[in-house]
Design an enzyme around this catalytic site. Structure first.
Site, PDB file in Angstrom:
ATOM      1  CE  LYS A 149      27.476 159.346  85.154  1.00 59.22           C
ATOM      2  NZ  LYS A 149      28.413 158.380  85.730  1.00 59.22           N
TER       3      LYS A 149
ATOM      4  CB  THR B  86      35.435 158.158  77.579  1.00 60.74           C
ATOM      5  OG1 THR B  86      34.909 157.062  76.805  1.00 60.74           O
ATOM      6  CG2 THR B  86      35.521 159.404  76.717  1.00 60.74           C
TER       7      THR B  86
ATOM      8  N   GLY C 131      36.548 154.977  82.378  1.00 64.37           N
ATOM      9  CA  GLY C 131      36.675 155.451  83.756  1.00 64.37           C
ATOM     10  C   GLY C 131      36.192 156.867  84.011  1.00 64.37           C
ATOM     11  CB  THR C 132      34.411 159.512  82.035  1.00 68.21           C
ATOM     12  OG1 THR C 132      33.488 158.590  81.476  1.00 68.21           O
ATOM     13  CG2 THR C 132      35.442 159.910  81.011  1.00 68.21           C
ATOM     14  N   GLY C 133      33.116 157.955  84.457  1.00 73.91           N
ATOM     15  CA  GLY C 133      32.088 157.950  85.506  1.00 73.91           C
ATOM     16  C   GLY C 133      32.703 157.736  86.887  1.00 73.91           C
ATOM     17  CB  CYS C 134      35.340 155.365  88.094  1.00 71.07           C
ATOM     18  SG  CYS C 134      34.656 153.859  87.392  1.00 71.07           S
TER      19      CYS C 134
HETATM   20  N1  LIG Z   1      33.951 163.825  75.275  1.00 77.29           N
HETATM   21  C1  LIG Z   1      33.713 164.315  76.494  1.00 77.29           C
HETATM   22  N2  LIG Z   1      34.208 165.530  76.843  1.00 77.29           N
HETATM   23  C2  LIG Z   1      33.995 166.041  78.057  1.00 77.29           C
HETATM   24  N3  LIG Z   1      33.290 165.413  79.032  1.00 77.29           N
HETATM   25  C3  LIG Z   1      32.766 164.212  78.739  1.00 77.29           C
HETATM   26  C4  LIG Z   1      32.955 163.581  77.470  1.00 77.29           C
HETATM   27  N4  LIG Z   1      32.312 162.372  77.489  1.00 77.29           N
HETATM   28  C5  LIG Z   1      31.779 162.252  78.723  1.00 77.29           C
HETATM   29  N5  LIG Z   1      32.015 163.354  79.468  1.00 77.29           N
HETATM   30  C6  LIG Z   1      31.628 163.599  80.856  1.00 77.29           C
HETATM   31  O1  LIG Z   1      32.146 162.528  81.637  1.00 77.29           O
HETATM   32  C7  LIG Z   1      31.296 162.283  82.745  1.00 77.29           C
HETATM   33  C8  LIG Z   1      30.889 160.825  82.720  1.00 77.29           C
HETATM   34  O2  LIG Z   1      29.864 160.715  81.767  1.00 77.29           O
HETATM   35  P1  LIG Z   1      29.378 159.382  81.105  1.00 77.29           P
HETATM   36  O3  LIG Z   1      27.987 159.573  80.658  1.00 77.29           O
HETATM   37  O4  LIG Z   1      30.408 159.001  80.135  1.00 77.29           O
HETATM   38  O5  LIG Z   1      29.349 158.468  82.364  1.00 77.29           O
HETATM   39  P2  LIG Z   1      29.556 156.961  82.471  1.00 77.29           P
HETATM   40  O6  LIG Z   1      28.976 156.308  81.257  1.00 77.29           O
HETATM   41  O7  LIG Z   1      29.086 156.540  83.812  1.00 77.29           O
HETATM   42  O8  LIG Z   1      31.103 156.868  82.435  1.00 77.29           O
HETATM   43  P3  LIG Z   1      31.924 155.568  82.189  1.00 77.29           P
HETATM   44  O9  LIG Z   1      32.527 155.815  80.832  1.00 77.29           O
HETATM   45  O10 LIG Z   1      32.922 155.546  83.274  1.00 77.29           O
HETATM   46  O11 LIG Z   1      30.970 154.431  82.236  1.00 77.29           O
HETATM   47  C9  LIG Z   1      30.140 163.266  82.604  1.00 77.29           C
HETATM   48  O12 LIG Z   1      30.386 164.409  83.376  1.00 77.29           O
HETATM   49  C10 LIG Z   1      30.128 163.592  81.120  1.00 77.29           C
HETATM   50  O13 LIG Z   1      29.518 164.822  80.871  1.00 77.29           O
HETATM   51  C1  LIG Z   2      35.799 147.732  88.312  1.00 79.15           C
HETATM   52  C2  LIG Z   2      35.076 148.658  87.399  1.00 79.15           C
HETATM   53  N1  LIG Z   2      34.239 149.577  87.923  1.00 79.15           N
HETATM   54  C3  LIG Z   2      33.579 150.433  87.091  1.00 79.15           C
HETATM   55  C4  LIG Z   2      33.747 150.389  85.742  1.00 79.15           C
HETATM   56  C5  LIG Z   2      32.974 151.339  84.844  1.00 79.15           C
HETATM   57  O1  LIG Z   2      33.810 152.222  84.155  1.00 79.15           O
HETATM   58  P1  LIG Z   2      33.735 152.336  82.568  1.00 79.15           P
HETATM   59  O2  LIG Z   2      32.287 152.422  82.209  1.00 79.15           O
HETATM   60  O3  LIG Z   2      34.459 153.577  82.238  1.00 79.15           O
HETATM   61  O4  LIG Z   2      34.361 151.111  81.985  1.00 79.15           O
HETATM   62  C6  LIG Z   2      34.648 149.416  85.221  1.00 79.15           C
HETATM   63  N2  LIG Z   2      34.880 149.290  83.919  1.00 79.15           N
HETATM   64  N3  LIG Z   2      35.291 148.565  86.088  1.00 79.15           N
END
Ligand SMILES: Nc1ncnc2c1ncn2[C@@H]1O[C@H](COP(=O)(O)OP(=O)(O)OP(=O)(O)O)[C@@H](O)[C@H]1O
Ligand SMILES: Cc1ncc(COP(=O)(O)O)c(N)n1
Length: 267
Positions: free
Chosen positions: A173, A206, A208-211
């Site tokens: 990602k 953002t 929870g975007t990855g989840c």
């Molecule tokens: N500003 C944005 N607009 C659109 N899509 C986005 C944006 N930021 C992140 N994404 C998308 O969100 C998804 C998660 O990407 P990211 O790299 O943020 O993952 P992550 O770090 O595992 O997420 P988390 O924030 O949950 O830890 C990917 O598909 C990424 O392309």
């Molecule tokens: C219980 C749990 N699982 C996963 C994430 C990662 O998500 P994020 O990177 O968006 O905080 C989180 N914050 N909490």
């Protein structure tokens, strides 16, 4: 109705973890179930406490789910401890689980560590090889490959390296650090490399975007979509949730998972 199971940690603030997964799966049209690996005391500004469940209790949850409503797909998120990782691997093999999407959650958006250092090798050796797809962000891909990822070429090289070494399809990602919304998919069966480009959305919230992305992919796989189509549909859903512009909390807030409930259920 197709079914999906999330194996992940609880986020008391509702934006990530189990709570995000259940919402994302439901809004992607499948029946969502959960096996909880840990409770976190967490909000949009950080994680203040973590309590892991015991491996025995995690196994009991998995037995309860698999022996009754068999999941058509599985998403694995936060699993902080190696004994919990081993417990999951054992049960997934016992029940011959399919359509497994593993988000190698290591650090929360807020900066808190969610995976113990000594559990990374166990994750690579025991659990990742059982998955159909892993969805690392850039820092997680760097840890899993031991390489620095500075641009989109590096993302492609890292995706192929993980696929070859771990025997799994990989979605790296782009996220915040490289391009915000363009992800690269390496498919282990076809050896195809495909860019899944996304619309860059101006939204600081953002959490929870990855989840959400990995759960939406699992829901689409449960509905028998191909891997590429599942990723494309999940990205579209994520864009909708981000675009809705929800603004809650003092830190990086959650998205609105229910932005289009009518579309999800064709009401
Ligand atoms: N500003 C944005 N607009 C659109 N899509 C986005 C944006 N930021 C992140 N994404 C998308 O969100 C998804 C998660 O990407 P990211 O790299 O943020 O993952 P992550 O770090 O595992 O997420 P988390 O924030 O949950 O830890 C990917 O598909 C990424 O392309
Ligand atoms: C219980 C749990 N699982 C996963 C994430 C990662 O998500 P994020 O990177 O968006 O905080 C989180 N914050 N909490």
């Amino acid at each position: 109705m197709k079914t999906a199971l999330t194996i992940a940690g609880s986020d008391s603030s509702g934006g990530a973890g189990i709570q995000a997964d259940l919402k994302a799966m439901t809004l992607n049209g499948v029946f969502a179930m959960s096996a909880i690996t840990a409770l976190t005391a967490q909000n949009t500004t950080g994680v203040t406490d973590i309590m892991d469940v015991s491996p025995e209790f995690l196994k009991s949850q998995l037995d309860a789910v698999f022996t009754d409503i068999y999941p058509d797909a599985i998403k694995i998120g936060m699993v902080s401890d190696k004994d919990l990782i081993i417990a999951i691997a054992e049960k997934l093999e016992e029940y011959q689980a399919k359509n497994i999407v593993l988000d190698p959650v290591m650090v929360a958006t807020s900066g808190s560590k969610l995976l113990k250092d000594d559990a990374i090798d166990t994750l690579k050796e025991k659990l990742i090889p059982l998955a159909d797809l892993i969805t690392p962000n850039i820092p997680e891909a760097e840890i899993l490959t031991n390489m620095q990822i500075k641009n989109e070429i590096d993302m492609e090289v890292a995706a192929e390296k993980m696929a070859n070494e771990l025997g799994v399809s990989v979605l790296v990602k782009g996220g915040h650090s490289i391009n915000d919304a363009n992800d690269v998919l390496f498919e282990i069966d076809s050896l195809n490399i495909t860019w899944i480009n996304g619309e860059r959305i101006k939204n600081e919230n953002t959490h929870g975007t990855g989840c959400t992305l990995s759960s939406a992919i699992a829901a689409n796989l449960a509905k028998d979509k191909s891997l590429e189509e599942s990723v494309r549909n999940a990205k579209k859903y994520l864009e909708g949730a981000l675009n809705d512009g929800l603004d809650l909390g003092k830190g990086r807030g959650p998205m609105n998972h229910a932005f289009d409930i009518k579309e999800a259920y064709k009401i």
